[in-house]
Structure formats: C-alpha cells, structure tokens
Design a protein around this motif. Structure first.
Motif, PDB file in Angstrom:
ATOM      1  N   MET A   1      19.138 -26.828  19.222  1.00 17.58           N
ATOM      2  CA  MET A   1      20.166 -27.008  18.207  1.00 17.58           C
ATOM      3  C   MET A   1      20.362 -28.495  17.922  1.00 17.58           C
ATOM      4  O   MET A   1      20.586 -29.290  18.839  1.00 17.58           O
ATOM      5  CB  MET A   1      21.484 -26.393  18.672  1.00 17.58           C
ATOM      6  N   VAL A   2      20.260 -28.865  16.651  1.00 19.39           N
ATOM      7  CA  VAL A   2      20.425 -30.260  16.257  1.00 19.39           C
ATOM      8  C   VAL A   2      21.517 -30.347  15.198  1.00 19.39           C
ATOM      9  O   VAL A   2      21.450 -29.684  14.158  1.00 19.39           O
ATOM     10  CB  VAL A   2      19.112 -30.848  15.694  1.00 19.39           C
ATOM     11  N   ALA A   3      22.519 -31.156  15.470  1.00 25.42           N
ATOM     12  CA  ALA A   3      23.633 -31.300  14.539  1.00 25.42           C
ATOM     13  C   ALA A   3      23.235 -32.161  13.351  1.00 25.42           C
ATOM     14  O   ALA A   3      22.240 -32.902  13.385  1.00 25.42           O
ATOM     15  CB  ALA A   3      24.821 -31.921  15.257  1.00 25.42           C
ATOM     16  N   ASN A   4      24.019 -32.095  12.305  1.00 25.47           N
ATOM     17  CA  ASN A   4      23.852 -32.958  11.152  1.00 25.47           C
ATOM     18  C   ASN A   4      24.399 -34.339  11.524  1.00 25.47           C
ATOM     19  O   ASN A   4      25.589 -34.494  11.805  1.00 25.47           O
ATOM     20  CB  ASN A   4      24.600 -32.374   9.960  1.00 25.47           C
ATOM     21  N   GLU A   5      23.552 -35.347  11.524  1.00 24.79           N
ATOM     22  CA  GLU A   5      23.948 -36.679  11.977  1.00 24.79           C
ATOM     23  C   GLU A   5      25.047 -37.278  11.097  1.00 24.79           C
ATOM     24  O   GLU A   5      25.912 -38.014  11.588  1.00 24.79           O
ATOM     25  CB  GLU A   5      22.731 -37.610  12.006  1.00 24.79           C
ATOM     26  N   GLU A   6      25.014 -36.984   9.801  1.00 24.55           N
ATOM     27  CA  GLU A   6      26.053 -37.503   8.907  1.00 24.55           C
ATOM     28  C   GLU A   6      27.409 -36.912   9.263  1.00 24.55           C
ATOM     29  O   GLU A   6      28.416 -37.635   9.310  1.00 24.55           O
ATOM     30  CB  GLU A   6      25.713 -37.170   7.452  1.00 24.55           C
ATOM     31  N   HIS A   7      27.435 -35.603   9.537  1.00 27.58           N
ATOM     32  CA  HIS A   7      28.689 -34.951   9.902  1.00 27.58           C
ATOM     33  C   HIS A   7      29.231 -35.512  11.212  1.00 27.58           C
ATOM     34  O   HIS A   7      30.438 -35.770  11.348  1.00 27.58           O
ATOM     35  CB  HIS A   7      28.477 -33.441  10.026  1.00 27.58           C
ATOM     36  N   LEU A   8      28.363 -35.701  12.191  1.00 28.85           N
ATOM     37  CA  LEU A   8      28.792 -36.238  13.484  1.00 28.85           C
ATOM     38  C   LEU A   8      29.320 -37.660  13.335  1.00 28.85           C
ATOM     39  O   LEU A   8      30.339 -38.029  13.933  1.00 28.85           O
ATOM     40  CB  LEU A   8      27.631 -36.208  14.479  1.00 28.85           C
ATOM     41  N   SER A   9      28.660 -38.469  12.524  1.00 32.07           N
ATOM     42  CA  SER A   9      29.100 -39.847  12.296  1.00 32.07           C
ATOM     43  C   SER A   9      30.479 -39.887  11.652  1.00 32.07           C
ATOM     44  O   SER A   9      31.339 -40.694  12.043  1.00 32.07           O
ATOM     45  CB  SER A   9      28.090 -40.567  11.406  1.00 32.07           C
ATOM     46  N   LEU A  10      30.716 -39.008  10.697  1.00 28.86           N
ATOM     47  CA  LEU A  10      32.031 -38.940  10.049  1.00 28.86           C
ATOM     48  C   LEU A  10      33.118 -38.554  11.042  1.00 28.86           C
ATOM     49  O   LEU A  10      34.214 -39.137  11.043  1.00 28.86           O
ATOM     50  CB  LEU A  10      31.989 -37.936   8.897  1.00 28.86           C
ATOM     51  N   LEU A  11      32.819 -37.580  11.899  1.00 31.20           N
ATOM     52  CA  LEU A  11      33.819 -37.118  12.870  1.00 31.20           C
ATOM     53  C   LEU A  11      34.161 -38.229  13.856  1.00 31.20           C
ATOM     54  O   LEU A  11      35.328 -38.397  14.239  1.00 31.20           O
ATOM     55  CB  LEU A  11      33.285 -35.896  13.620  1.00 31.20           C
ATOM     56  N   LYS A  12      33.166 -39.018  14.238  1.00 34.59           N
ATOM     57  CA  LYS A  12      33.397 -40.090  15.206  1.00 34.59           C
ATOM     58  C   LYS A  12      34.177 -41.257  14.604  1.00 34.59           C
ATOM     59  O   LYS A  12      34.661 -42.120  15.336  1.00 34.59           O
ATOM     60  CB  LYS A  12      32.065 -40.578  15.773  1.00 34.59           C
ATOM     61  N   GLN A  13      34.315 -41.278  13.285  1.00 32.19           N
ATOM     62  CA  GLN A  13      35.124 -42.332  12.647  1.00 32.19           C
ATOM     63  C   GLN A  13      36.619 -42.053  12.758  1.00 32.19           C
ATOM     64  O   GLN A  13      37.428 -42.897  12.384  1.00 32.19           O
ATOM     65  CB  GLN A  13      34.711 -42.473  11.183  1.00 32.19           C
ATOM     66  N   GLY A  14      36.964 -40.872  13.252  1.00 38.10           N
ATOM     67  CA  GLY A  14      38.365 -40.551  13.454  1.00 38.10           C
ATOM     68  C   GLY A  14      38.837 -39.405  12.586  1.00 38.10           C
ATOM     69  O   GLY A  14      38.227 -39.084  11.557  1.00 38.10           O
ATOM     70  N   VAL A  15      39.932 -38.790  13.018  1.00 35.26           N
ATOM     71  CA  VAL A  15      40.452 -37.600  12.330  1.00 35.26           C
ATOM     72  C   VAL A  15      40.867 -37.873  10.889  1.00 35.26           C
ATOM     73  O   VAL A  15      40.562 -37.066   9.994  1.00 35.26           O
ATOM     74  CB  VAL A  15      41.619 -36.987  13.135  1.00 35.26           C
ATOM     75  N   PRO A  16      41.556 -38.986  10.568  1.00 30.23           N
ATOM     76  CA  PRO A  16      41.936 -39.217   9.164  1.00 30.23           C
ATOM     77  C   PRO A  16      40.723 -39.263   8.231  1.00 30.23           C
ATOM     78  O   PRO A  16      40.760 -38.670   7.145  1.00 30.23           O
ATOM     79  CB  PRO A  16      42.654 -40.571   9.218  1.00 30.23           C
ATOM     80  N   VAL A  17      39.653 -39.963   8.649  1.00 36.04           N
ATOM     81  CA  VAL A  17      38.452 -40.043   7.825  1.00 36.04           C
ATOM     82  C   VAL A  17      37.818 -38.669   7.675  1.00 36.04           C
ATOM     83  O   VAL A  17      37.407 -38.261   6.586  1.00 36.04           O
ATOM     84  CB  VAL A  17      37.431 -41.028   8.442  1.00 36.04           C
ATOM     85  N   TRP A  18      37.756 -37.942   8.803  1.00 39.48           N
ATOM     86  CA  TRP A  18      37.155 -36.609   8.787  1.00 39.48           C
ATOM     87  C   TRP A  18      37.920 -35.647   7.889  1.00 39.48           C
ATOM     88  O   TRP A  18      37.321 -34.957   7.054  1.00 39.48           O
ATOM     89  CB  TRP A  18      37.097 -36.053  10.211  1.00 39.48           C
ATOM     90  N   ASN A  19      39.225 -35.582   8.049  1.00 42.70           N
ATOM     91  CA  ASN A  19      40.024 -34.641   7.256  1.00 42.70           C
ATOM     92  C   ASN A  19      39.962 -34.965   5.760  1.00 42.70           C
ATOM     93  O   ASN A  19      39.977 -34.060   4.924  1.00 42.70           O
ATOM     94  CB  ASN A  19      41.470 -34.640   7.742  1.00 42.70           C
ATOM     95  N   GLN A  20      39.892 -36.253   5.427  1.00 39.11           N
ATOM     96  CA  GLN A  20      39.769 -36.629   4.015  1.00 39.11           C
ATOM     97  C   GLN A  20      38.427 -36.176   3.463  1.00 39.11           C
ATOM     98  O   GLN A  20      38.340 -35.653   2.340  1.00 39.11           O
ATOM     99  CB  GLN A  20      39.915 -38.159   3.858  1.00 39.11           C
ATOM    100  N   TRP A  21      37.373 -36.339   4.241  1.00 38.65           N
ATOM    101  CA  TRP A  21      36.047 -35.886   3.819  1.00 38.65           C
ATOM    102  C   TRP A  21      36.032 -34.375   3.620  1.00 38.65           C
ATOM    103  O   TRP A  21      35.420 -33.866   2.684  1.00 38.65           O
ATOM    104  CB  TRP A  21      35.007 -36.317   4.853  1.00 38.65           C
ATOM    105  N   ARG A  22      36.710 -33.655   4.511  1.00 40.45           N
ATOM    106  CA  ARG A  22      36.765 -32.188   4.405  1.00 40.45           C
ATOM    107  C   ARG A  22      37.464 -31.758   3.112  1.00 40.45           C
ATOM    108  O   ARG A  22      37.080 -30.789   2.471  1.00 40.45           O
ATOM    109  CB  ARG A  22      37.511 -31.602   5.609  1.00 40.45           C
ATOM    110  N   LYS A  23      38.500 -32.487   2.723  1.00 39.25           N
ATOM    111  CA  LYS A  23      39.209 -32.161   1.480  1.00 39.25           C
ATOM    112  C   LYS A  23      38.302 -32.332   0.263  1.00 39.25           C
ATOM    113  O   LYS A  23      38.388 -31.589  -0.709  1.00 39.25           O
ATOM    114  CB  LYS A  23      40.439 -33.059   1.328  1.00 39.25           C
ATOM    115  N   GLN A  24      37.445 -33.329   0.346  1.00 36.64           N
ATOM    116  CA  GLN A  24      36.600 -33.659  -0.798  1.00 36.64           C
ATOM    117  C   GLN A  24      35.304 -32.853  -0.835  1.00 36.64           C
ATOM    118  O   GLN A  24      34.604 -32.860  -1.846  1.00 36.64           O
ATOM    119  CB  GLN A  24      36.274 -35.148  -0.772  1.00 36.64           C
ATOM    120  N   HIS A  25      34.967 -32.174   0.263  1.00 33.62           N
ATOM    121  CA  HIS A  25      33.705 -31.442   0.337  1.00 33.62           C
ATOM    122  C   HIS A  25      33.954 -30.054   0.926  1.00 33.62           C
ATOM    123  O   HIS A  25      33.435 -29.686   1.969  1.00 33.62           O
ATOM    124  CB  HIS A  25      32.688 -32.202   1.195  1.00 33.62           C
TER     125      HIS A  25
END
Length: 322
Positions: A1-25
């Motif tokens: 199993m290999v994760a999406n590196e872009e998704h993992l990078s976004l999550l590691k930037q912190g919850v505010p960045v991640w949740n904003q990305w989720r709203k937009q995508h």
C-alpha cells in the motif's frame, strides 16, 4: 500500500491547511494508506466523506496506517477506511467514526470517551483496555472483536449492536501478534441470540472488578465485603464470579447497583481489605517466630485453592439467603 504523497504532505502541514484543502477539493478521496502518523496532532481534522457528492461517499483511506499515540480528539473519520489501522494509546475523545470501516483495527488502550461509532464496522477489532464511557456503538458491528477490560458504564450506548460472538481476553504471541481467546458464546458452533449481547454487556456496566495479585485472604475479603454492604446500606451487592488468572492472581467481580460509583467502590474495598490484611499479619507475627513474609506467602497459597474458594463462597451466599 502506497499513499498519495501530495495528500500526506498536505496533512503534515497541519490541520488548518488540511481542512481548507478538503473544503476546496470535496470530490477527492484522500489516500493515506499505510502512512506513519504516530504521535501526530490531528485533532478535529476532517477525514470524513463529503455529503455533497455521492461519488465520494467514503472518507479518507487510512487502511493499514499507524496512528498510535496520536492526538485525534474531535477528529472526523466518518465512513473512513481504517481496516487494520493501528490506533493504540490514542486520544480519540469525541471522535466521529460514523459508518467507518474498522475491521481488525487495533484500538488497544485508546480513549474512546464520547466517540461515535454509529453503524461502524468493528469486526475483529481489538478494543482491549479502552475507555468507552459515553461512547456510542449504536448499530455497530462487533462480531469477533475483543473487549477484554474495556471500561463501559450505563452511559455507553449499545443499542442494536450486530454481534454474533465476542472475545473476552487476548494474549501477545512470541512473534508479537495479538491472539484473541475466551470466545463468547463458548461453543464455537453457536452465536449470540438476538439481544443477548446487550443483556451480557449492559450488566457488565454494573460490575466492579477486584484484582488480587498475591492470592486472597478470605477472612479479610468477607469482612470487607460485609463492611461494604453496611457502608452503602445496600444488601444486593453480589459476588457475581471469580476467575483465576495465574497461580496467585485472581479477579473477583461484584455486581453493584447502576447508580453507584464503581471507581469509588473499588478504592474503598482495596483500602479496607488492605487494612484488615495488616491486622491479620500482625496477629500472625505475634503467634509465630516464622518470618512475616514467609507466613503471609504460605497463607496466600493456601487461600488460592479453587475448591476452598468455592466452598467459602457457597457457604457465605447460603448464609445471606436465609
């Protein structure tokens, strides 16, 4: 199993960045399969599905991920894929697992207080030593899960649980794998009848487990038990069962009224029992030149005999029934 590196990078930037990305995508399903997020602070992160797009009705894919010791209280895992995910020693206070897939997930020693598992699939999951006060398991599937030492009470919601059988104990093999044991129902050819799981575990919410790691001095135990009844002014505290864990380790289960504080009863019993042990030990020491340690050990070993235990309990319960 290999994760999406872009998704993992976004999550590691912190919850505010991640949740904003989720709203937009909203149409993208996060792919975090097998990622190592041990110890990560993801409180209130949105790892759920989007209710606006039926094509993306499933939450983040975290199958096989490691989330041990992570801070996840208030995190939204609605309909997420958490199959074989490790969540040991994790803070999941108030987390939302509605409809999530948690087959064979390991939640050992996790804090599930007020977490919502409505209609979640916990088939074969490890719920060993979890804190599940006020957790909601309504409609969840628990077939084949292990609930050894899980902490529940009358605020834990167990309505409409789907469960054919359950395990009450687990061991770790020399290879480091978890093996469940003590199946209920014990007959491998039988499953729970409808509603039987609720009857079994609603009553367990009213059980106080007393652990004795050095044998049991039965005079001290029964004196303490009677004192507890007098103190609480309640004669319906029952000795439900006793279990021998090892040569000198025993667990005795007391059934108490649901409106009593189980932790307070446990503290009270241990305090009074130990006081009586000290009194008996001093009396024994005065009567013999044998060292106190040796006398106490011999006495504990004598009191660890199951036949003696059965006789004492039977005699006591018979006297109470009169």
């Amino acid at each position: 199993m290999v994760a999406n590196e872009e998704h993992l990078s976004l999550l590691k930037q912190g919850v505010p960045v991640w949740n904003q990305w989720r709203k937009q995508h909203k149409k993208i399903r996060p792919d975090l399969r097998g990622v190592d997020l041990r110890g990560t602070d993801l409180r209130k992160a949105n790892l759920s599905h989007s209710i606006l797009f039926k094509a993306n009705f499933f939450g983040a894919d975290l199958q096989g991920a490691s989330l041990d010791r992570a801070v996840l209280f208030g995190t939204n895992f609605g309909r997420a894929n958490l199959i074989q995910t490790s969540l040991t020693n994790t803070d999941l206070f108030g987390a939302d697992f509605t409809g999530a897939k948690l087959k064979r997930a390991n939640l050992r020693k996790a804090d599930l207080t007020e977490a919502d598992f409505t209609e979640a699939d916990l088939t074969g999951a490890s719920l060993v030593d979890v804190q599940a006060i006020a957790a909601n398991f309504e409609g969840a599937t628990l077939t084949g899960a292990c609930v050894s030492d899980w902490n529940i009470n009358e605020t834990t919601h167990l309505k409409d649980i789907v469960c054919e059988w359950i395990y009450l104990d687990s061991v770790i093999t020399p290879a480091g794998k978890i093996r469940f044991r003590e199946r209920q129902p014990q007959d491998a050819q039988k499953n729970f009848a409808p509603g039987e799981f609720i009857v079994l575990f609603q009553s367990s919410a009213e059980i106080v487990e007393l652990i004795f790691s050095d044998g049991i001095e039965w005079t001290a135990f029964l004196d303490t038990f009677q004192q507890l009844e007098r103190e609480l002014k309640h004669p319906k505290i029952l000795i439900q069962a006793f279990e021998k864990k090892s040569d000198l380790t025993f667990v005795i289960r007391l059934q108490v009224p649901e409106d009593y504080d189980r932790e307070e009863i446990d503290r009270y019993f241990n305090k009074e029992y130990n006081l009586r042990l000290k009194t008996l030990d001093r009396a024994t020491q005065k009567q013999s030149n044998t060292s106190e340690k040796t006398m106490n050990q011999d006495k504990r070993e004598q009191c660890a005999d199951l036949l003696e235990i059965a006789q004492i309990l039977a005699k006591y319960q018979h006297s109470r029934a009169k």
